[in-house]
Design a protein around this motif. Structure first.
Motif, mmCIF file in Angstrom:
data_model
loop_
_atom_site.group_PDB
_atom_site.id
_atom_site.type_symbol
_atom_site.label_atom_id
_atom_site.label_comp_id
_atom_site.label_asym_id
_atom_site.label_seq_id
_atom_site.Cartn_x
_atom_site.Cartn_y
_atom_site.Cartn_z
ATOM 1 N N LEU A 519 40.646 53.161 37.284
ATOM 2 C CA LEU A 519 40.325 53.437 38.430
ATOM 3 C C LEU A 519 41.713 53.329 39.149
ATOM 4 C CD1 LEU A 519 37.366 50.893 39.216
ATOM 5 C CD2 LEU A 519 37.322 53.461 38.811
ATOM 6 N N ALA A 520 41.749 54.214 40.258
ATOM 7 C CA ALA A 520 42.943 54.067 41.301
ATOM 8 C C ALA A 520 42.905 53.017 42.320
ATOM 9 C CB ALA A 520 43.357 55.563 41.931
ATOM 10 N N GLU A 521 43.929 52.722 42.857
ATOM 11 C CA GLU A 521 43.574 51.654 43.896
ATOM 12 C C GLU A 521 42.678 51.728 44.812
ATOM 13 O OE1 GLU A 521 46.369 48.960 47.099
ATOM 14 O OE2 GLU A 521 47.326 50.727 45.804
ATOM 15 N N GLU A 522 42.302 53.098 45.680
ATOM 16 C CA GLU A 522 41.367 53.289 46.397
ATOM 17 C C GLU A 522 39.970 53.056 45.666
ATOM 18 O OE1 GLU A 522 41.366 53.507 49.629
ATOM 19 O OE2 GLU A 522 43.346 53.064 49.562
ATOM 20 N N GLU A 523 40.133 53.616 44.638
ATOM 21 C CA GLU A 523 38.649 53.397 43.672
ATOM 22 C C GLU A 523 38.505 51.959 43.150
ATOM 23 O OE1 GLU A 523 38.504 57.675 41.266
ATOM 24 O OE2 GLU A 523 39.855 56.142 40.831
ATOM 25 N N ARG A 524 39.399 51.190 43.221
ATOM 26 C CA ARG A 524 39.335 49.885 42.935
ATOM 27 C C ARG A 524 38.462 49.016 44.157
ATOM 28 N NH1 ARG A 524 44.183 46.790 39.921
ATOM 29 N NH2 ARG A 524 42.440 45.129 39.539
ATOM 30 N N ILE A 525 38.925 49.409 45.252
ATOM 31 C CA ILE A 525 38.745 48.606 46.435
ATOM 32 C C ILE A 525 37.168 48.797 46.561
ATOM 33 C CG2 ILE A 525 38.672 48.810 48.993
ATOM 34 C CD1 ILE A 525 41.630 49.308 48.757
ATOM 35 N N VAL A 526 36.736 50.429 46.261
ATOM 36 C CA VAL A 526 35.287 50.713 46.526
ATOM 37 C C VAL A 526 34.288 49.774 45.500
ATOM 38 C CG1 VAL A 526 33.640 52.252 46.376
ATOM 39 C CG2 VAL A 526 35.719 52.936 47.430
ATOM 40 N N GLU A 527 35.074 49.799 44.199
ATOM 41 C CA GLU A 527 34.338 49.150 43.067
ATOM 42 C C GLU A 527 34.103 47.617 43.279
ATOM 43 O OE1 GLU A 527 32.593 48.348 39.167
ATOM 44 O OE2 GLU A 527 32.903 50.162 40.425
ATOM 45 N N LEU A 528 35.329 46.848 43.774
ATOM 46 C CA LEU A 528 35.180 45.552 44.132
ATOM 47 C C LEU A 528 34.328 45.358 45.239
ATOM 48 C CD1 LEU A 528 39.042 44.464 44.006
ATOM 49 C CD2 LEU A 528 37.126 43.940 42.339
ATOM 50 N N ALA A 529 34.179 45.981 46.311
ATOM 51 C CA ALA A 529 33.251 45.946 47.405
ATOM 52 C C ALA A 529 31.940 46.058 46.924
ATOM 53 C CB ALA A 529 33.490 47.106 48.399
ATOM 54 N N GLN A 530 31.617 47.055 46.012
ATOM 55 C CA GLN A 530 30.049 47.126 45.523
ATOM 56 C C GLN A 530 29.760 46.083 44.628
ATOM 57 O OE1 GLN A 530 30.479 50.883 43.383
ATOM 58 N NE2 GLN A 530 29.589 52.175 44.910
ATOM 59 N N MET A 531 30.855 45.343 43.752
ATOM 60 C CA MET A 531 30.490 44.084 43.183
ATOM 61 C C MET A 531 30.214 42.994 44.068
ATOM 62 S SD MET A 531 33.512 44.482 40.233
ATOM 63 C CE MET A 531 33.071 42.949 39.072
ATOM 64 N N LEU A 532 30.613 42.880 45.381
ATOM 65 C CA LEU A 532 30.453 42.136 46.276
ATOM 66 C C LEU A 532 29.379 42.158 47.031
ATOM 67 C CD1 LEU A 532 34.162 41.870 47.746
ATOM 68 C CD2 LEU A 532 33.026 39.891 46.760
ATOM 69 N N SER A 533 28.892 43.346 47.546
ATOM 70 C CA SER A 533 27.920 43.529 48.354
ATOM 71 C C SER A 533 26.809 44.597 47.843
ATOM 72 C CB SER A 533 28.256 43.857 49.946
ATOM 73 O OG SER A 533 28.856 45.216 49.612
ATOM 74 N N GLY A 534 27.061 45.062 46.636
ATOM 75 C CA GLY A 534 26.041 46.343 46.192
ATOM 76 C C GLY A 534 26.544 47.660 46.527
ATOM 77 N N LYS A 535 25.751 48.547 46.323
ATOM 78 C CA LYS A 535 25.941 49.964 46.769
ATOM 79 C C LYS A 535 26.126 50.417 48.341
ATOM 80 C CE LYS A 535 24.465 51.911 42.418
ATOM 81 N NZ LYS A 535 23.739 53.170 41.618
ATOM 82 N N ASP A 536 25.419 49.470 49.118
ATOM 83 C CA ASP A 536 25.544 49.798 50.553
ATOM 84 C C ASP A 536 26.556 49.318 51.050
ATOM 85 O OD1 ASP A 536 23.136 51.146 50.610
ATOM 86 O OD2 ASP A 536 21.901 49.419 50.798
ATOM 87 N N LEU A 537 27.804 49.964 51.096
ATOM 88 C CA LEU A 537 29.109 49.256 51.344
ATOM 89 C C LEU A 537 29.257 48.821 52.929
ATOM 90 C CD1 LEU A 537 31.481 51.440 49.434
ATOM 91 C CD2 LEU A 537 30.779 49.203 48.948
ATOM 92 N N SER A 538 29.687 47.768 53.194
ATOM 93 C CA SER A 538 30.106 47.256 54.569
ATOM 94 C C SER A 538 31.410 47.411 54.718
ATOM 95 C CB SER A 538 29.291 45.991 54.864
ATOM 96 O OG SER A 538 29.703 45.019 54.067
#
Length: 553
Positions: A519-538
């Motif tokens: 994962l690139a940096e932006e992809e890491r942010i999305v992946e971590l956010a999904q790990m925090l809150s699920g697929k519905d990103l907030s």
């Protein structure tokens, strides 16, 4: 260090090739995405047994290949011992054929699974719940204490002495067994040897005696024909010598009439010389031939003795009897001197035992010195991992026998609660507690030993918040000395990685496939956010992910 891993036709993986770097690598992905498949493929490279269920397409072979950078591992001797080409970038390949057969290669040289497995132990340490149980084993616990005590060279010297001692002990045991049997056979072997020593054992002796026996046994017939031969030579009227002499005298009158007559004369002269020599030899033999019953009896007795010995020992030639005699002589000599050898070997063992005991005592003293510090460090580190009341009792007890690690038994007694009863780790510690203890121990070992690549498989299961942060810090700190992987479900841990890979599934029209990407940096942010809150990103999840990632850089 694992540099590259490529997998073809394995489980849900069609084709995958991924490169890795040093430092702390995290691997994330949804449950069921295939992280266990990745571990399974890696385990095959390290020597795990395989079967047809590993194949994605049953009519095609599965190939799993790992490239390892091993220049700092000190494995040259392993490659030499197993007749393998050493390469700083060593390639391990595993193939599973549609027939179910499996093949393994190290730098393109075919090897057995045993060789592959022994090399794999020096390349990657896959930490799982099963491996955590090693923590409860005495040998593993001693390894930790010895690392802190800097006992590696002392232990190596002890192991070398122990190997020599056990070899000598085996030699003494065999001597004792030989003595037990030899004492029973000594009288019989001595008797057999005496029989053979009395016999005229010499290569060709039977043929010589048989010839002599025939001469002595037929002496009258020999005398008769020798006498007749003498008569034919020397009779005044028709004796051979008289006739040939007369012929020579007659031919001597012709030598002046030509070369052919002279040659004929010379030939007759030669014949006469030869006949005269034969006559002299015949007379000499005749003088020595006479009946000798005593000599005949002696020769007959020798022959019969030899015939009996050949039959008794079931051989066909005297050379074999000579060989048996030499073997018996060795046995009789060995048995006669065995008591002396046993006494000598016993004294040697006593000296070796004294050396071993001294080495074991030094190991024990060094271990005792570091145990208090180890106890304090374990308890302090566990407090940071949410176990503030965890406490150890580490008991080092002497034993009477020599073991592979000295003459000590080590007992790690543990309680997670203040005032609780101490007990063996495997009986009183939960799986989560054992995982945290193992993580701390691995971190300690990493500072004192050159460990291979470590892969933690969800070691952070059941923890969260600040504790997971601390576990991630420990793993990242370890990665300064070695390559560390962590398969995790926790964003706090994933954010600490120097490198972040995601395992995911893709569904085609006919089949589902597992893939893996860095994962690139932006992809890491999305992946971590999904790990925090699920697929519905907030927005808050994305902000939190950026905060986690930012604080970890």
């Amino acid at each position: 260090m694992l540099s590259t891993l490529s997998i073809t036709n394995y489980a849900l993986i069609d084709s995958l090739e991924v490169g890795f770097d040093k430092g702390f690598t995290v691997i994330t992905g949804e449950t069921g995405a295939g992280k266990s498949i990745l571990l399974g493929g890696l385990s095959l490279v390290l020597g795990k047994r395989a079967d047809l269920s590993s194949l994605r397409l049953k009519d095609q072979k599965c190939i799993i290949e790992g490239v390892f950078k091993i220049d700092t591992y000190g494995l040259q001797s392993f490659f030499e011992e197993n007749d393998l080409d050493y390469d700083v970038h060593t390639v391990i390949r595993r193939e599973i054929l549609p027939s179910g057969k499996s093949r393994a290669f190290i730098n393109d040289t075919p090897v057995t699974l045993d060789v592959l497995s022994r090399l794999g132990e020096n390349l990657i340490d896959i930490h799982s719940q099963h491996q955590t149980m090693q923590l409860t084993e005495n040998e593993f616990q001693l390894k930790l204490v010895d690392a802190l005590a800097n006992n590696q060279q002392r232990l190596a010297a002890y192991v070398k002495s122990l190997k020599a001692y056990r070899k000598a002990q085996g030699e003494l045991d065999r001597m004792m067994e030989v003595q037990l049997t030899a004492n029973k056979e000594q009288d019989y072997n001595t008797f057999l040897l005496s029989e053979l020593e009395k016999a005229p054992l010499k290569v060709g002796v039977v043929e010589t005696l048989e010839e002599e026996y025939e001469q002595l046994n037929n002496v009258e017939l020999i005398m008769e024909h020798l006498s007749k031969g003498d008569q034919l030579f020397n009779d005044e009227q028709i004796g051979v010598l008289s006739l040939v002499t007369e012929m020579r005298q007659s031919l001597s009158k012709l030598v002046d009439f030509g070369a052919n007559y002279k040659e004929l004369y010379q030939r007759v002269q030669s014949v006469l010389i030869e006949l005269d020599d034969i006559n002299s030899e015949l007379q000499h033999i005749q003088e020595g031939v006479e009946p000798n019953p005593e000599a005949l009896e002696q020769v007959s007795s020798k022959l019969q003795l030899l015939y009996n010995l050949l039959k008794k020992h079931n051989v066909n030639d005297v050379s074999e009897l000579i060989e048996i005699k030499n073997e018996l002589a060795d046995k009789v000599f060995e048995t006669a001197h065995l008591d002396e050898k046993i006494a000598l070997k016993t004294r040697e063992l006593q000296d070796m035992q004294s050396v071993l005991e001294e080495q074991a005592v030094v190991l024990r003293e060094k271990r005792k010195e570091v145990i208090p510090d180890l106890k304090s460090k374990l308890e302090a580190d566990l407090a940071q991992l949410g176990m503030p009341s965890a406490s150890f009792q580490i008991n080092l007890n002497a034993v009477d026998s020599f073991t592979a690690t000295g003459m000590d038994e080590l007992h790690f007694l543990f309680t997670a609660n203040r005032g609780g009863n101490y007990g063996e780790l495997k009986k009183v510690a939960s799986g989560g507690e054992l995982s945290r203890i193992m993580l701390i121990i691995k971190a300690i070992l990493a500072k004192y030993e050159k460990l291979p690549t470590i892969m933690f498989d969800e070691i952070d299961t059941g923890v969260s918040g600040e504790i997971s942060n601390r576990m991630a810090d420990i793993m990242k700190e370890m990665s300064g000395d070695l390559q560390v992987f962590s398969i995790t479900h926790l964003p706090q841990v994933a954010s600490k990685g120097n490198h972040h890979f995601k395992v995911f599934k893709t569904e085609g029209e006919e089949r589902t496939m597992t893939n893996m990407k860095k994962l690139a940096e932006e992809e890491r942010i999305v992946e971590l956010a999904q790990m925090l809150s699920g697929k519905d990103l907030s927005d808050s999840a994305l902000a939190h992910a950026k905060q986690l990632l930012g604080s970890s850089i």
